[in-house]
Write a protein that holds these residues in place. Structure first.
Motif, PDB file in Angstrom:
ATOM      1  N   PRO A 352       0.796  -1.227   0.000  1.00 31.45           N
ATOM      2  CA  PRO A 352       0.000   0.000   0.000  1.00 31.45           C
ATOM      3  C   PRO A 352       0.825   1.271   0.000  1.00 31.45           C
ATOM      4  N   GLY A 353       2.103   1.198   0.406  1.00 30.04           N
ATOM      5  CA  GLY A 353       2.930   2.402   0.425  1.00 30.04           C
ATOM      6  C   GLY A 353       3.707   2.639  -0.846  1.00 30.04           C
ATOM      7  N   ALA A 354       3.734   1.662  -1.742  1.00 31.56           N
ATOM      8  CA  ALA A 354       4.533   1.782  -2.958  1.00 31.56           C
ATOM      9  C   ALA A 354       4.050   2.940  -3.817  1.00 31.56           C
ATOM     10  N   GLY A 355       5.006   3.679  -4.378  1.00 30.09           N
ATOM     11  CA  GLY A 355       4.672   4.786  -5.250  1.00 30.09           C
ATOM     12  C   GLY A 355       4.142   6.008  -4.529  1.00 30.09           C
ATOM     13  N   GLY A 356       4.117   5.960  -3.199  1.00 23.16           N
ATOM     14  CA  GLY A 356       3.534   7.048  -2.435  1.00 23.16           C
ATOM     15  C   GLY A 356       4.508   8.116  -2.020  1.00 23.16           C
ATOM     16  N   TYR A 357       5.808   7.844  -2.139  1.00 23.19           N
ATOM     17  CA  TYR A 357       6.801   8.846  -1.802  1.00 23.19           C
ATOM     18  C   TYR A 357       8.127   8.495  -2.470  1.00 23.19           C
ATOM     19  N   ALA A 358       8.878   9.537  -2.797  1.00 25.02           N
ATOM     20  CA  ALA A 358      10.159   9.359  -3.474  1.00 25.02           C
ATOM     21  C   ALA A 358      11.001  10.600  -3.257  1.00 25.02           C
ATOM     22  N   ARG A 359      12.315  10.434  -3.429  1.00 27.76           N
ATOM     23  CA  ARG A 359      13.251  11.539  -3.217  1.00 27.76           C
ATOM     24  C   ARG A 359      14.135  11.691  -4.447  1.00 27.76           C
ATOM     25  N   LEU A 360      14.392  12.923  -4.811  1.00 25.61           N
ATOM     26  CA  LEU A 360      15.254  13.233  -5.949  1.00 25.61           C
ATOM     27  C   LEU A 360      16.297  14.243  -5.498  1.00 25.61           C
ATOM     28  N   LEU A 361      17.552  13.882  -5.641  1.00 26.75           N
ATOM     29  CA  LEU A 361      18.660  14.746  -5.250  1.00 26.75           C
ATOM     30  C   LEU A 361      19.274  15.379  -6.489  1.00 26.75           C
ATOM     31  N   CYS A 362      19.494  16.684  -6.453  1.00 23.84           N
ATOM     32  CA  CYS A 362      20.137  17.418  -7.550  1.00 23.84           C
ATOM     33  C   CYS A 362      21.473  17.937  -7.026  1.00 23.84           C
ATOM     34  N   TYR A 363      22.529  17.190  -7.305  1.00 22.81           N
ATOM     35  CA  TYR A 363      23.816  17.530  -6.712  1.00 22.81           C
ATOM     36  C   TYR A 363      24.953  17.233  -7.682  1.00 22.81           C
ATOM     37  N   GLY A 364      25.926  18.158  -7.749  1.00 24.22           N
ATOM     38  CA  GLY A 364      27.117  17.938  -8.561  1.00 24.22           C
ATOM     39  C   GLY A 364      26.771  17.592  -9.992  1.00 24.22           C
ATOM     40  N   ASN A 365      27.394  16.543 -10.492  1.00 23.62           N
ATOM     41  CA  ASN A 365      27.090  16.082 -11.847  1.00 23.62           C
ATOM     42  C   ASN A 365      26.091  14.940 -11.854  1.00 23.62           C
ATOM     43  N   GLY A 366      25.462  14.681 -10.685  1.00 20.79           N
ATOM     44  CA  GLY A 366      24.486  13.613 -10.589  1.00 20.79           C
ATOM     45  C   GLY A 366      25.073  12.261 -10.251  1.00 20.79           C
ATOM     46  N   ARG A 367      26.407  12.182 -10.161  1.00 20.76           N
ATOM     47  CA  ARG A 367      27.061  10.906  -9.851  1.00 20.76           C
ATOM     48  C   ARG A 367      28.069  11.041  -8.704  1.00 20.76           C
ATOM     49  N   GLU A 368      28.070  12.180  -8.055  1.00 17.49           N
ATOM     50  CA  GLU A 368      28.967  12.396  -6.927  1.00 17.49           C
ATOM     51  C   GLU A 368      28.220  12.162  -5.618  1.00 17.49           C
ATOM     52  N   GLU A 369      28.947  11.711  -4.608  1.00 14.41           N
ATOM     53  CA  GLU A 369      28.351  11.530  -3.293  1.00 14.41           C
ATOM     54  C   GLU A 369      28.180  12.887  -2.623  1.00 14.41           C
ATOM     55  N   PRO A 370      26.979  13.213  -2.160  1.00 18.89           N
ATOM     56  CA  PRO A 370      26.761  14.494  -1.486  1.00 18.89           C
ATOM     57  C   PRO A 370      27.301  14.451  -0.066  1.00 18.89           C
ATOM     58  N   PRO A 371      27.392  15.614   0.584  1.00 25.90           N
ATOM     59  CA  PRO A 371      27.822  15.613   1.987  1.00 25.90           C
ATOM     60  C   PRO A 371      26.779  14.965   2.879  1.00 25.90           C
ATOM     61  N   ALA A 372      27.238  14.465   4.040  1.00 27.03           N
ATOM     62  CA  ALA A 372      26.286  13.917   5.012  1.00 27.03           C
ATOM     63  C   ALA A 372      25.348  15.033   5.442  1.00 27.03           C
ATOM     64  N   PRO A 373      24.054  14.757   5.694  1.00 27.10           N
ATOM     65  CA  PRO A 373      23.448  13.420   5.771  1.00 27.10           C
ATOM     66  C   PRO A 373      22.709  13.025   4.504  1.00 27.10           C
ATOM     67  N   ARG A 374      22.943  13.694   3.371  1.00 19.59           N
ATOM     68  CA  ARG A 374      22.141  13.440   2.177  1.00 19.59           C
ATOM     69  C   ARG A 374      22.742  12.316   1.342  1.00 19.59           C
ATOM     70  N   ARG A 375      23.173  11.237   1.958  1.00 18.30           N
ATOM     71  CA  ARG A 375      23.896  10.186   1.246  1.00 18.30           C
ATOM     72  C   ARG A 375      23.125   8.890   1.101  1.00 18.30           C
ATOM     73  N   GLN A 376      21.915   8.820   1.551  1.00 17.90           N
ATOM     74  CA  GLN A 376      21.242   7.535   1.543  1.00 17.90           C
ATOM     75  C   GLN A 376      19.944   7.580   0.739  1.00 17.90           C
TER      76      GLN A 376
END
Length: 425
Positions: A352-376
């Motif tokens: 029932p929770g599927a498709g109900g929430y999602a996260r999109l990060l816009c950082y660097g070139n899209g393939r770099e690890e962001p600073p903590a805590p935005r890494r997961q």
């Protein structure tokens, strides 16, 4: 010119045949450089950019059916059997689009293969101009007026469309007439409109960013959900993998958008200052997500979605380089949208929770690890702010105009930028 170089070579035979050979080659190069190339002039053009949004899950049962690679024929010509034999404009080898379409023609000059993730992309065409300060070099000039446009599904191979077997040139997946007005900017999307019936179609959007009074000190973004009807409700086993890059070690078979999103979603955002996160984050700060817009699935309406503004700089002291990056949260109406509340759904891909929430990060070139805590647990695309060498500043940050488009279980970012001062070395 060429004879003069030959004579010079003969006079220097006593100094060695190698020098004569070099001069002969040089003469040939000079002659070729004198050749005049006549440009093709298009009177009162429209400006067109085309994306192939089709992505199919290939199985043993459907491997001989519709392919996700396309050819575009504008004003096609047909033989006596009704088979296309040519066209006024041809966009061949059109593969599924990349997750990021940058604000410059990134594919022109790439001769490693023939595959083209957009049109014009690699095609050598008359590019769009600078229009109201915006760089339209990723759009192609095309004649204005009414045109018959057909798309055919083709195998992914380096064989040109007109050399393929007859069976690939008989049934178009789209055959329609478009009316393109002179001076207007269009983005054409080929997409699947119904996941169950496999109906394909197009969506022609007439862009308006070059007509709006947009500040060059703000970043702008709008959103589209162009997913097929029935995709979200379909079983997990029949859905293809998404075309997105993942951060945080997620299973490639299941990311935030893998099941698609629901018919209606709320969109929230947070802007982060990278310096602050890297230097002062202690694990106790919980950023507040601001409501941005309400998003509905739509594959029919060609209207441009409203743009929402975001900051370019953190404060007045920042005027050259920006350290901000963005995070967007998609949630079903009524769901708590604080960033820390978005966790991997624990009820499975069809729960029932599927498709109900999602996260999109816009950082660097899209393939770099962001600073903590935005890494997961993120699907990632590049930063909406473009930072590059300009003038005497290296780097310098610029505002952009962006579209974030969700198609089934893939997220795409298209960025448009104003013309900026070239680097000074």
């Amino acid at each position: 010119m060429r004879q003069q170089m030959l004579n010079n070579g003969q006079q220097r035979i006593g100094k060695g045949l190698q020098l004569s050979f070099v001069l002969l080659i040089s003469g040939a190069l000079i002659v070729s450089s004198c050749a005049k190339i006549e440009p093709v002039v298009i009177n009162e053009p429209a400006y067109l950019r085309v994306f192939n949004n089709l992505r199919f899950k290939v199985t043993v049962d459907n491997q001989d059916q519709t392919h996700s690679t396309l050819v575009m024929l504008i004003n096609p010509e047909y033989d006596s059997n009704g088979i296309p034999a040519g066209a006024e404009i041809i966009g061949d080898f059109l593969v599924t689009r990349n997750s990021y379409a940058p604000p410059y023609p990134s594919h022109i000059g790439n001769s490693l293969d023939v595959y083209n993730p957009e049109y014009p992309g690699k095609e050598r065409v008359n590019a769009g101009p600078i229009l109201n300060g915006f760089d339209l070099s990723s759009w192609a000039q095309v004649p204005s007026g009414q045109h018959r446009v057909a798309f055919y599904s083709r195998p992914r191979s380096e064989v040109p469309f007109f050399n393929l077997e007859m069976r690939y040139r008989t049934e178009p997946i789209v055959d329609t007439v478009l009316d393109l007005r002179a001076g207007e900017v269009y983005t054409l999307h080929v997409l699947q409109k119904d996941f169950n019936t496999k109906e394909n179609g197009i969506l022609l959007r007439q862009e308006n960013f070059h007509k709006l009074a947009l500040a060059d000190s703000l970043v702008y973004v709008n959103f589209y959900n162009m997913s097929a009807k029935g995709f979200f409700e379909a079983p997990h086993t029949v859905k293809p993998n998404s075309g997105n890059h993942l951060l945080g070690g997620l299973n490639l078979e299941y990311d935030w958008f893998q099941e698609g999103i629901r018919e209606e979603m709320n969109v929230f955002y947070v802007a982060y200052d990278e310096r602050f996160l890297r230097q002062h984050y202690d694990g106790t700060i919980k950023p507040l997500a601001s409501f941005m817009t309400h998003l509905k699935r739509d594959t029919e309406n060609p209207a441009t979605a409203p743009y929402w503004s975001l900051p370019l700089f953190f404060n007045a002291q920042d005027s050259i380089r920006s350290f901000l990056f963005q995070e967007f949260f998609f949630s079903r109406p009524g769901f708590d949208a604080t960033p820390e509340s978005f966790m991997i759904p624990n009820d499975g891909p069809e729960g029932p929770g599927a498709g109900g929430y999602a996260r999109l990060l816009c950082y660097g070139n899209g393939r770099e690890e962001p600073p903590a805590p935005r890494r997961q647990n993120y699907v990632a695309v590049p930063n909406l702010i473009v930072t590059t060498h300009s003038g005497e500043h290296n780097p310098r940050s610029f505002a952009t105009v962006n579209s974030i488009e969700i198609v089934n279980n893939s997220v795409y970012l298209t960025t448009v930028q104003r013309v900026y001062e070239p680097p000074v070395y």
